[in-house]
Design a protein around this motif. Structure first.
Motif, PDB file in Angstrom:
ATOM      1  N   ALA A   1       0.926  -0.955  -0.447  1.00 35.00           N
ATOM      2  CA  ALA A   1       0.084  -0.048   0.103  1.00 35.00           C
ATOM      3  C   ALA A   1       1.030   1.363   0.191  1.00 35.00           C
ATOM      4  O   ALA A   1       0.759   1.972  -0.767  1.00 35.00           O
ATOM      5  CB  ALA A   1      -0.961   0.095   1.424  1.00 35.00           C
ATOM      6  N   ALA A   2       2.055   1.098   0.813  1.00 31.17           N
ATOM      7  CA  ALA A   2       2.545   2.677   0.417  1.00 31.17           C
ATOM      8  C   ALA A   2       3.912   2.733  -0.317  1.00 31.17           C
ATOM      9  O   ALA A   2       3.767   3.433  -1.283  1.00 31.17           O
ATOM     10  CB  ALA A   2       3.880   2.479   2.017  1.00 31.17           C
ATOM     11  N   ALA A   3       3.590   1.226  -1.223  1.00 31.45           N
ATOM     12  CA  ALA A   3       3.940   1.672  -2.464  1.00 31.45           C
ATOM     13  C   ALA A   3       3.422   2.034  -3.943  1.00 31.45           C
ATOM     14  O   ALA A   3       4.080   3.034  -4.237  1.00 31.45           O
ATOM     15  CB  ALA A   3       4.939   0.253  -3.117  1.00 31.45           C
ATOM     16  N   ASP A   4       2.046   1.667  -3.633  1.00 28.72           N
ATOM     17  CA  ASP A   4       1.104   2.512  -4.410  1.00 28.72           C
ATOM     18  C   ASP A   4       0.545   3.858  -3.644  1.00 28.72           C
ATOM     19  O   ASP A   4      -0.049   4.896  -4.022  1.00 28.72           O
ATOM     20  CB  ASP A   4       0.175   1.588  -4.072  1.00 28.72           C
ATOM     21  N   GLY A   5       1.416   4.401  -2.822  1.00 32.32           N
ATOM     22  CA  GLY A   5       1.152   5.851  -2.328  1.00 32.32           C
ATOM     23  C   GLY A   5       0.012   6.440  -1.155  1.00 32.32           C
ATOM     24  O   GLY A   5      -0.050   7.445  -0.857  1.00 32.32           O
ATOM     25  N   VAL A   6      -0.018   5.411  -0.271  1.00 32.00           N
ATOM     26  CA  VAL A   6      -0.987   5.235   0.615  1.00 32.00           C
ATOM     27  C   VAL A   6      -0.389   5.557   2.192  1.00 32.00           C
ATOM     28  O   VAL A   6       0.517   5.168   2.251  1.00 32.00           O
ATOM     29  CB  VAL A   6      -1.869   4.000   1.573  1.00 32.00           C
ATOM     30  N   PRO A   7      -0.954   6.615   2.239  1.00 28.72           N
ATOM     31  CA  PRO A   7      -0.150   7.236   3.679  1.00 28.72           C
ATOM     32  C   PRO A   7      -0.256   6.753   4.555  1.00 28.72           C
ATOM     33  O   PRO A   7      -0.607   6.002   4.962  1.00 28.72           O
ATOM     34  CB  PRO A   7      -1.175   8.617   3.514  1.00 28.72           C
ATOM     35  N   VAL A   8       0.897   6.504   5.660  1.00 29.00           N
ATOM     36  CA  VAL A   8       0.790   5.332   6.700  1.00 29.00           C
ATOM     37  C   VAL A   8       1.606   6.288   7.333  1.00 29.00           C
ATOM     38  O   VAL A   8       3.057   6.890   7.045  1.00 29.00           O
ATOM     39  CB  VAL A   8       2.159   4.196   6.488  1.00 29.00           C
ATOM     40  N   LEU A   9       0.959   5.904   9.228  1.00 26.15           N
ATOM     41  CA  LEU A   9       1.856   6.579   9.773  1.00 26.15           C
ATOM     42  C   LEU A   9       2.528   5.534  10.525  1.00 26.15           C
ATOM     43  O   LEU A   9       1.297   5.334  11.820  1.00 26.15           O
ATOM     44  CB  LEU A   9       0.928   7.861  10.137  1.00 26.15           C
ATOM     45  N   GLY A  10       3.450   5.212  11.621  1.00 22.13           N
ATOM     46  CA  GLY A  10       3.868   4.603  12.518  1.00 22.13           C
ATOM     47  C   GLY A  10       4.143   5.437  13.841  1.00 22.13           C
ATOM     48  O   GLY A  10       4.698   6.000  14.592  1.00 22.13           O
ATOM     49  N   VAL A  11       3.563   5.541  14.853  1.00 22.29           N
ATOM     50  CA  VAL A  11       3.457   6.314  15.948  1.00 22.29           C
ATOM     51  C   VAL A  11       3.551   4.411  17.880  1.00 22.29           C
ATOM     52  O   VAL A  11       3.423   4.478  18.027  1.00 22.29           O
ATOM     53  CB  VAL A  11       2.413   6.682  16.697  1.00 22.29           C
ATOM     54  N   CYS A  12       4.817   5.459  18.174  1.00 24.71           N
ATOM     55  CA  CYS A  12       5.512   4.762  18.561  1.00 24.71           C
ATOM     56  C   CYS A  12       6.203   3.557  19.141  1.00 24.71           C
ATOM     57  O   CYS A  12       6.990   2.732  17.648  1.00 24.71           O
ATOM     58  CB  CYS A  12       4.793   5.246  20.539  1.00 24.71           C
ATOM     59  N   ASN A  13       5.524   2.480  19.087  1.00 23.74           N
ATOM     60  CA  ASN A  13       5.914   1.026  19.137  1.00 23.74           C
ATOM     61  C   ASN A  13       5.076   0.979  18.008  1.00 23.74           C
ATOM     62  O   ASN A  13       6.376  -0.056  17.007  1.00 23.74           O
ATOM     63  CB  ASN A  13       4.752   0.047  20.242  1.00 23.74           C
ATOM     64  N   GLY A  14       4.261   1.326  17.207  1.00 27.15           N
ATOM     65  CA  GLY A  14       4.235   1.494  15.547  1.00 27.15           C
ATOM     66  C   GLY A  14       5.368   1.978  14.843  1.00 27.15           C
ATOM     67  O   GLY A  14       5.429   1.515  13.214  1.00 27.15           O
TER      68      GLY A  14
END
Length: 229
Positions: free
Chosen positions: A74-87
């Motif tokens: 999904a990220a490679a297709d441009g979908v925004p991904v946000l990882g927070v702390c453990n993420g």
């Protein structure tokens, strides 16, 4: 048109993220990692917590869940991904971003408010701020010290992929303002695609006006109108 908040065994900030996004009128849904991403996923949150009890290394086991391959696609297709702390730890462990988050310099769990300096204002995660602006966001982690080898850090700097740095209230990058000993005060970085970001502080805990500062709203507004573009 849904932001998928991925729940692993041990996640405990997924509901915080859901409530914060809903406050900002962003459609969000908590998704159990074994169920995969919904077909209408237009954004992904890897939330905070202690996935699998931080066994082996923080984020190491969750990063090997099959859903992370879907997230990478999904990220490679441009979908925004946000990882927070453990993420953020999961994001690094899964190769979404460079570096690693390891044991705090203090060797203890730290839960406090910190200041962050916005290093760029031309990404979807920082468009609500101005470059150099100082925001206040809480941290809550025992393994939040960002580490990366010197050569790779130079590349990240050259590619302008440092998103936030720990600072004092005046925006100065002091040792005292660096709560966990992160290299070069780094608090958040971008992936190879600027639609992917990880950060150790918790913007979802600085979003609801009834419980404190709201400086984190701007980060989560990166999901506004998320369409995978």
């Amino acid at each position: 048109m849904t932001v998928a908040i991925i729940r692993f065994g041990g996640s405990n900030c997924d509901r915080d993220a859901e409530r914060a996004l809903e406050h900002l009128e962003v459609d969000a849904e908590i998704v159990w990692h074994e169920d995969g991403l919904p077909e209408d996923t237009t954004g992904v949150v890897l939330p905070g917590g202690f996935s699998y009890g931080d066994y082996l290394r923080a984020g190491a086991m969750a990063a090997r869940s099959p859903i992370l391959e879907e997230v990478r696609e999904a990220a490679a297709d441009g979908v925004p991904v946000l990882g927070v702390c453990n993420g953020a730890q999961i994001g690094c462990e899964s190769g979404l971003t460079e570096g690693a988050f390891t044991t705090n310099e203090s060797a203890r769990f730290q839960c406090e408010h910190v200041y962050l300096r916005v290093e760029r204002d031309d990404t979807r995660w920082t468009a609500a701020y101005e470059e150099g602006e100082v925001i206040e966001v809480p941290i809550a982690h025992g393994e939040g010290r960002y580490e990366v080898d010197d050569d790779r850090l130079e590349e990240l700097e050259a590619d302008d992929r440092i998103l936030f740095r720990y600072c004092d209230a005046d925006g100065k990058l002091t040792e005292e303002a660096n709560p966990n000993g992160s290299k070069n005060n780094v608090a958040g970085v971008l992936g190879e695609r600027e639609t992917v970001a990880v950060l150790m502080p918790h913007p979802e805990r600085a979003t609801l006006p009834d419980i404190g500062p709201t400086d984190g709203q701007g980060i989560l507004r990166g999901f506004d109108g998320a369409s995978g573009a």
